[in-house]
Scaffold this motif. Structure first.
Motif, mmCIF file in Angstrom:
data_model
loop_
_atom_site.group_PDB
_atom_site.id
_atom_site.type_symbol
_atom_site.label_atom_id
_atom_site.label_comp_id
_atom_site.label_asym_id
_atom_site.label_seq_id
_atom_site.Cartn_x
_atom_site.Cartn_y
_atom_site.Cartn_z
ATOM 1 N N ALA A 405 1.275 -1.201 0.438
ATOM 2 C CA ALA A 405 0.031 -0.142 0.490
ATOM 3 C C ALA A 405 0.232 1.145 -0.034
ATOM 4 C CB ALA A 405 -0.597 -0.128 1.292
ATOM 5 N N LEU A 406 2.013 0.758 0.492
ATOM 6 C CA LEU A 406 3.183 2.729 0.936
ATOM 7 C C LEU A 406 3.549 2.583 -0.637
ATOM 8 C CD1 LEU A 406 4.244 4.545 2.456
ATOM 9 C CD2 LEU A 406 5.954 2.579 3.053
ATOM 10 N N ALA A 407 3.854 1.439 -1.478
ATOM 11 C CA ALA A 407 4.358 1.891 -2.405
ATOM 12 C C ALA A 407 3.518 1.905 -3.870
ATOM 13 C CB ALA A 407 4.933 0.596 -2.787
ATOM 14 N N VAL A 408 2.778 1.737 -3.608
ATOM 15 C CA VAL A 408 1.719 2.496 -4.270
ATOM 16 C C VAL A 408 1.037 3.899 -3.756
ATOM 17 C CG1 VAL A 408 -1.033 2.925 -4.974
ATOM 18 C CG2 VAL A 408 -0.045 0.549 -4.708
ATOM 19 N N GLU A 409 1.256 4.874 -2.488
ATOM 20 C CA GLU A 409 1.248 6.010 -2.340
ATOM 21 C C GLU A 409 2.557 6.893 -3.156
ATOM 22 O OE1 GLU A 409 -1.471 7.271 -0.754
ATOM 23 O OE2 GLU A 409 -0.556 8.835 -1.224
ATOM 24 N N LEU A 410 3.595 6.374 -2.964
ATOM 25 C CA LEU A 410 4.553 6.303 -3.244
ATOM 26 C C LEU A 410 4.516 6.605 -4.788
ATOM 27 C CD1 LEU A 410 7.548 4.613 -1.076
ATOM 28 C CD2 LEU A 410 6.916 7.119 -1.125
ATOM 29 N N GLU A 411 4.490 6.323 -5.716
ATOM 30 C CA GLU A 411 4.206 6.151 -6.428
ATOM 31 C C GLU A 411 2.735 7.091 -7.437
ATOM 32 O OE1 GLU A 411 2.062 2.789 -9.206
ATOM 33 O OE2 GLU A 411 3.040 3.497 -11.266
ATOM 34 N N LYS A 412 1.912 7.120 -6.684
ATOM 35 C CA LYS A 412 0.969 8.155 -6.716
ATOM 36 C C LYS A 412 1.966 9.794 -6.203
ATOM 37 C CE LYS A 412 -3.432 6.126 -5.394
ATOM 38 N NZ LYS A 412 -4.273 5.659 -4.226
ATOM 39 N N ARG A 413 2.739 10.068 -5.199
ATOM 40 C CA ARG A 413 3.225 10.535 -4.870
ATOM 41 C C ARG A 413 4.418 11.131 -6.155
ATOM 42 N NH1 ARG A 413 2.234 12.680 1.127
ATOM 43 N NH2 ARG A 413 0.053 12.054 1.535
ATOM 44 N N PHE A 414 5.102 10.551 -6.299
ATOM 45 C CA PHE A 414 6.242 10.684 -6.825
ATOM 46 C C PHE A 414 6.664 9.753 -8.279
ATOM 47 C CE2 PHE A 414 7.304 10.899 -2.914
ATOM 48 C CZ PHE A 414 7.334 12.051 -1.854
ATOM 49 N N PRO A 415 5.865 9.525 -9.325
ATOM 50 C CA PRO A 415 5.421 9.163 -10.509
ATOM 51 C C PRO A 415 6.399 9.298 -11.458
ATOM 52 C CG PRO A 415 3.904 10.779 -11.044
ATOM 53 C CD PRO A 415 4.924 10.794 -9.380
ATOM 54 N N ASP A 416 7.713 9.930 -11.212
ATOM 55 C CA ASP A 416 8.382 9.552 -12.073
ATOM 56 C C ASP A 416 9.646 9.240 -11.165
ATOM 57 O OD1 ASP A 416 8.615 11.629 -10.064
ATOM 58 O OD2 ASP A 416 10.134 13.626 -11.104
ATOM 59 N N ARG A 417 9.379 8.837 -10.239
ATOM 60 C CA ARG A 417 10.607 8.229 -9.514
ATOM 61 C C ARG A 417 10.760 6.827 -8.632
ATOM 62 N NH1 ARG A 417 15.589 11.174 -9.001
ATOM 63 N NH2 ARG A 417 14.676 13.717 -9.781
ATOM 64 N N PHE A 418 9.592 6.771 -8.473
ATOM 65 C CA PHE A 418 9.180 5.609 -8.185
ATOM 66 C C PHE A 418 7.841 5.427 -8.818
ATOM 67 C CE2 PHE A 418 6.762 2.335 -4.876
ATOM 68 C CZ PHE A 418 8.430 1.828 -4.313
ATOM 69 N N ILE A 419 7.996 3.573 -9.418
ATOM 70 C CA ILE A 419 6.955 2.722 -9.544
ATOM 71 C C ILE A 419 7.128 1.299 -8.868
ATOM 72 C CG2 ILE A 419 5.638 1.538 -11.521
ATOM 73 C CD1 ILE A 419 6.465 4.151 -13.411
ATOM 74 N N PRO A 420 6.610 0.648 -8.130
ATOM 75 C CA PRO A 420 6.319 -0.832 -7.298
ATOM 76 C C PRO A 420 6.941 -1.769 -8.721
ATOM 77 C CG PRO A 420 4.600 -0.130 -7.017
ATOM 78 C CD PRO A 420 4.444 1.134 -8.254
ATOM 79 N N ARG A 421 8.122 -2.707 -8.780
ATOM 80 C CA ARG A 421 8.759 -3.314 -9.188
ATOM 81 C C ARG A 421 7.438 -4.296 -9.833
ATOM 82 N NH1 ARG A 421 12.608 -8.277 -7.835
ATOM 83 N NH2 ARG A 421 10.939 -9.601 -7.903
#
Ligand code: FAD
Length: 484
Positions: A405-421
């Motif tokens: 869930a945190l990984a998804v949240e990070l993707e929403k907030r920082f889509p240019d740096r974090f996409i779950p593997r």
């Protein structure tokens, strides 16, 4: 001329393809569109007139990498009707509880269940419609010259012939005869790393034409050391696959008798036992398959190139074997395009001669292809093995669910740096597998650092409260370049 062969009006450079499975048929189509005269061989009878082989996985998960290659061949319109979207993993606990873990947070982040036989037929039909493609079924490859100069075939009458490999593509699958032949002559080094877990497929019948389980999900019954999965079919049935150790307490070896099978399912998968009336009979009748990762190097010898499972079969736990094989076809087609091969989307009867690549150019192309693909297929092979543990075990761990869930949240907030593997692998074909693996390792470290707070570990606070997103942004900026 043999039945099914097409007369080529103008001299075109011939290419031989050994294996008209998923990769071979797509490659044949792509190369025919470039103007080559394609000979496509397979040991099976023509699947357009015969039933599918038993014992192979009946349906497969198709994802973005495979779709990108199919789009390149211009055949998605014919494949779309075969596709059933699966939005996430439906987890079935032993007590009957279920929960859907979405694959992604965007509407289009889904994977698709596709019937292997139907997909193969569409690819073969599309290739067959293209002029310059000759199909040779019931032709078994029995080896190649040690320098890859000729391919030997035996037909259904036992007659043998040698075909010049100028060039030849070996897409004859995980048990490749071409690979074995090149390895036994010492031209390449090849190794099969067998998994000590096997698989067996079972059919969950439809209920009055409807699916007995949620249609738009990939169902998983994780049980620690083993698991059952099920993918939907368009006729309302599901194909379930049991992955289980070969030997030991919970193993195929322990399920020799029908009573043991029924007891095992009643205990471990009672809901499935109720859905398959002829469970023990299916279990006895259906073959048990083995799984391996294939390591081969190099992938080419003389004018022969291994491609798809023949070069790099992987275990099926990331649903990427076919996707990677299709990606091979796309990358190879791009290599040909760079060397001047044109694309002719329409069936081209009487077209002028296609491109002609000299032996040295093919060798160079094969070396380029291998250099670009090997790091990526090694990465997906490793990630597929890791995913077995995740699917059969970790998905039930509450800590894992919170980190996801945190990984998804990070993707929403920082889509240019974090996409779950998982998303990089399944939904982002523009990110090579090796890059997904590399970024995935760094992302895991960042997730671990961010979730050290005991409140997060204890599940007492939702990610937004237990995790500092300021720290997240700093770590992401420091350690991960933007995704381009
Ligand atoms: P194949 O599809 O195996 O085709 C090889 C062809 O060569 C066949 O037509 C065969 O008849 C022919 N052939 C073989 N030997 C000879 C010979 N000597 N002479 C002539 N012809 C020959 N991948 C995914 O992407 N998603 C999934 O969900 C997925 N699930 C899977 C589940 C299971 C249980 C398994 C085992 C695999 C799964 N895969 C999945 C992997 C996928 O099946 C393979 O990666 C894919 O089929 C590779 O395509 P290919 O064309 O290289 O080989």
């Amino acid at each position: 001329m043999q039945a099914g062969e097409t007369l080529v009006a103008n001299p075109q450079q011939k290419v031989e393809i050994v294996g008209a499975g998923l990769a071979g048929a797509l490659l044949g189509l792509l190369l025919a569109r470039r103007g080559f005269a394609v000979n496509l061989y397979d040991r099976r009878p023509d699947p357009r007139h015969s039933r599918a082989e038993r014992g192979r996985s009946i349906n497969l998960a198709l994802a973005a990498r495979g779709i990108r290659a199919l789009e390149r061949a211009g055949i998605m319109d014919r494949i779309r009707p075969l596709m059933i979207p699966m939005r996430g993993r439906m987890i079935h606990e032993q007590n009957g509880a279920t929960g859907l873990q979405l694959y992604g947070h965007r509407e289009n982040e889904v994977i698709y269940s596709v019937d292997r036989g139907a997909l193969n037929r569409v690819l073969i039909e599309a290739a067959a419609r293209h002029s310059g493609v000759a199909l040779h079924f019931e032709h078994t490859c029995i080896g190649v010259d040690s320098n890859g100069g000729g391919v030997r075939f035996r037909d259904s009458h036992g007659s043998e012939r040698i075909v010049a490999a100028s060039p030849a593509f070996a897409t004859d699958g995980a048990g490749s005869a071409v690979r074995a032949s090149l390895a036994s002559s010492g031209t390449i080094v090849a190794r099969e790393a067998w998994l000590d877990h096997d698989y067996k497929e079972l059919s969950i019948p439809d209920r009055d034409g409807r699916h007995a389980l949620e249609t738009n999900a990939l169902h998983i019954w994780p049980r620690g050391g083993f698991m059952l999965i099920a993918l939907p079919n368009t006729d309302g049935s599901f194909t379930a696959t049991l992955f289980l150790a070969r030997e030991g307490i919970n193993s195929f070896a322990a399920l020799g008798a029908p009573a043991a099978v029924s007891e095992f399912f009643e205990q471990q998968f009672p809901d499935i036992a109720a859905l398959i009336p002829d469970l023990a009979a299916q279990f006895a009748a259906n073959p048990t398959g083995r799984l391996a990762t294939v390591h081969a190097n190099p992938w080419h010898s003389g004018q022969t190139l291994l491609l798809g499972d023949a070069a790099h079969a992987i275990v099926p736990f990331h649903g990427q074997g076919m996707n990677a094989a299709f990606e091979d076809c796309r990358v190879l087609d791009e290599c040909v395009e760079r060397r001047g091969g044109r694309d002719s989307p329409r069936s081209a009867i009487g077209i002028s001669a296609g491109p002609v690549l000299q032996s040295a150019q093919w060798s160079e192309l094969f070396a380029d292809f291998t250099r670009s693909r090997q790091p990526n297929t090694a990465a997906i092979a490793a990630m597929a093995l890791e995913n077995y543990t995740e699917m059969r075990d970790t998905v039930l761990d509450p800590g894992y669910v919170r980190r996801k869930a945190l990984a998804v949240e990070l993707e929403k907030r920082f889509p240019d740096r974090f996409i779950p593997r998982y998303s990089m692998v399944m939904f982002h074909p523009e990110i090579p597998y090796a890059e997904a693996q590399r970024r995935g390792v760094i992302q895991e470290e960042i997730l671990r650092e961010l979730t050290r707070d005991p409140a997060f570990a204890a599940g007492e606070a939702p990610p937004g409260q237990a995790v500092s997103f300021v720290a997240a942004e700093r770590l992401l900026t420091e350690r991960l370049p933007p995704i381009v």
